[in-house]
Design an enzyme around this catalytic site. Structure first.
Site, short mmCIF file in Angstrom:
data_model
loop_
_atom_site.label_atom_id
_atom_site.label_comp_id
_atom_site.label_asym_id
_atom_site.label_seq_id
_atom_site.Cartn_x
_atom_site.Cartn_y
_atom_site.Cartn_z
N CYS A 114 0.82 -1.23 0.00
CA CYS A 114 0.00 0.00 0.00
C CYS A 114 0.85 1.27 0.00
O CYS A 114 0.39 2.33 -0.42
CB CYS A 114 -0.93 0.00 1.20
SG CYS A 114 -1.98 -1.44 1.22
N HIS A 259 -3.76 6.79 0.75
CA HIS A 259 -4.02 5.47 0.19
C HIS A 259 -5.43 5.07 0.61
O HIS A 259 -5.83 5.27 1.76
CB HIS A 259 -2.99 4.47 0.74
CG HIS A 259 -3.44 3.06 0.65
ND1 HIS A 259 -3.79 2.48 -0.54
CD2 HIS A 259 -3.63 2.11 1.61
CE1 HIS A 259 -4.17 1.24 -0.31
NE2 HIS A 259 -4.08 0.99 0.98
N ASN A 289 -9.96 -1.17 -2.29
CA ASN A 289 -8.54 -0.92 -1.99
C ASN A 289 -7.71 -1.53 -3.12
O ASN A 289 -7.67 -2.75 -3.25
CB ASN A 289 -8.21 -1.54 -0.63
CG ASN A 289 -6.76 -1.39 -0.22
OD1 ASN A 289 -5.91 -1.08 -1.05
ND2 ASN A 289 -6.48 -1.62 1.04
#
Ligand code: UT7
Length: 332
Positions: A114, A259, A289
């Protein structure tokens, strides 16, 4: 020393939309649970074998090159961030070169999950500052759908993740008031097992066994609540570190692009930093995500929506597996 400015941005989103309602048909979950806990309404899944991490990365790169007014042949170096490379090895920067027809230049894969699109611009910035390279292509691309357990036992992870790609062209500028003003990168490997995919890995005597498949260790594992608690501390810490380093205040920042891990995490960052809602970008409801792709996709969309203009002060921040986290402060 030179600065690195973002000259181009682009994204590629796979065509197939997977709604929460579709996931309800595969596992014991509900649209209500997913929306309340994560803010996600839908995500996109790549067509396996066709919309690969490198191919999607190339599509995003072509758009970023167009915006920068450059040809692929102008690129001096590639940095490719992904946790879902085309192959276990080599890195996806190599097949990306083939799609873009630019063999010969250096290609570096970054495996920071991430945080990949915070680490990657920070790395590119160092090469540009020293004068080693002029134009660097930074790509984040993920095909996660093929590594999800789409049964009820995998639901806590499966409903969150999606596929997609984003890219940025970083170019040298003599103007020290623009571009990446500072970056910070952090990691704490003591927490590696709180969010990881255990197998296949070289720590085991055999890379792949039937037991791994039966026990589900070939799927990502996340200690969700634990990760959440760390995330809502580390995101603000990384942002504040970037501001302290440069002498800016939160009020000076036009947009924070975190993020996209969970809408509740984004809201928690907003509350902790006492920011107005419009100063923190969120598009998780459309894509879920997308790990290393989430920041460049969000950055591209924020730019397309006119939220980032020439002169805007933008802060990118990420937290994820490793644990790794960090931030970049950028003047457009
Ligand atoms: O990008 C990298 C960084 N990642 C993150 O930062 C993610 C951080 N963590 C999170 O976003 C959240 O912890 C999750 C979204 C993963 C989970 O939300 P939560 O509020 O922490 O839920 P939970 O894991 O505590 O689960 C609550 C309940 C459990 O049932 P019981 O034990 O209370 O009966 C779960 O079994 O919800 C159940 N559950 C689900 N129910 C329906 C877990 N997943 C699902 C699901 N659908 N998909």
């Amino acid at each position: 020393m030179k600065n690195s400015k973002i000259a181009g941005l682009g994204k590629y989103i796979p065509k197939r939309v997977v709604t929460n309602a579709e996931l309800e048909t595969l596992m014991d979950t509900s649209d209500t649970w997913i929306q309340e806990r994560t803010g996600i309404k839908e995500r996109h899944y790549a067509k396996a074998g066709e919309e690969t991490a490198s191919w999607m990365g190339a599509q995003a790169s072509l758009k970023a090159l167009e915006m920068a007014g450059l040809q692929a042949s102008d690129i001096d170096f590639i940095i490719f961030a992904t946790l879902s490379p085309d192959f276990e090895f080599p890195g996806s920067g190599c097949p990306l070169q083939v799609h873009l027809e630019i063999p010969g230049i250096g290609a570096l894969d970054v495996r920071n999950q991430c945080s990949g699109l915070v680490y990657s611009p920070a790395i590119a910035d160092q090469f540009i500052k020293t004068g080693m390279y002029k134009n660097i292509l930074v790509v984040g691309s993920e095909v996660q759908s093929t590594a999800l357990n789409l049964k009820t036992e995998g639901r806590d992870i499966a409903v969150i993740f999606g596929d997609g790609a984003g890219a940025a062209v970083l170019t040298a500028t003599e103007n020290n008031a623009e571009g990446i003003l500072t970056s910070n990168m952090h990691a704490d490997g003591r927490f590696a097992r709180e969010l990881f995919m255990e197998d296949p890995g070289s720590i085991k005597p055999k890379r792949i066994t039937k037991e791994m498949i039966d026990e589900g260790t070939i799927y990502p594992y996340m200690n969700g609540k634990y990760v959440f608690k760390h995330a809502i501390q580390k995101f603000p810490a990384a942002i504040e570190e970037a501001l302290t380093k440069t002498g800016y205040k939160l009020e000076d920042v036009d947009l924070i692009i975190p993020h996209q891990a969970n809408k509740r995490i984004t809201e928690a960052i907003q509350m902790r930093l006492k920011l107005p809602k419009e100063k923190i970008f969120s598009n998780i409801e459309k894509y879920g995500n997308t790990t290393a792709a989430s920041i460049p996709i969000a950055l591209t969309e924020a730019y397309e929506q006119g939220l980032i203009k020439k002169g805007s002060l933008v802060c990118l921040a990420a937290f994820g597996s490793g644990f790794t986290w960090g931030a970049n402060l950028i003047r457009f």
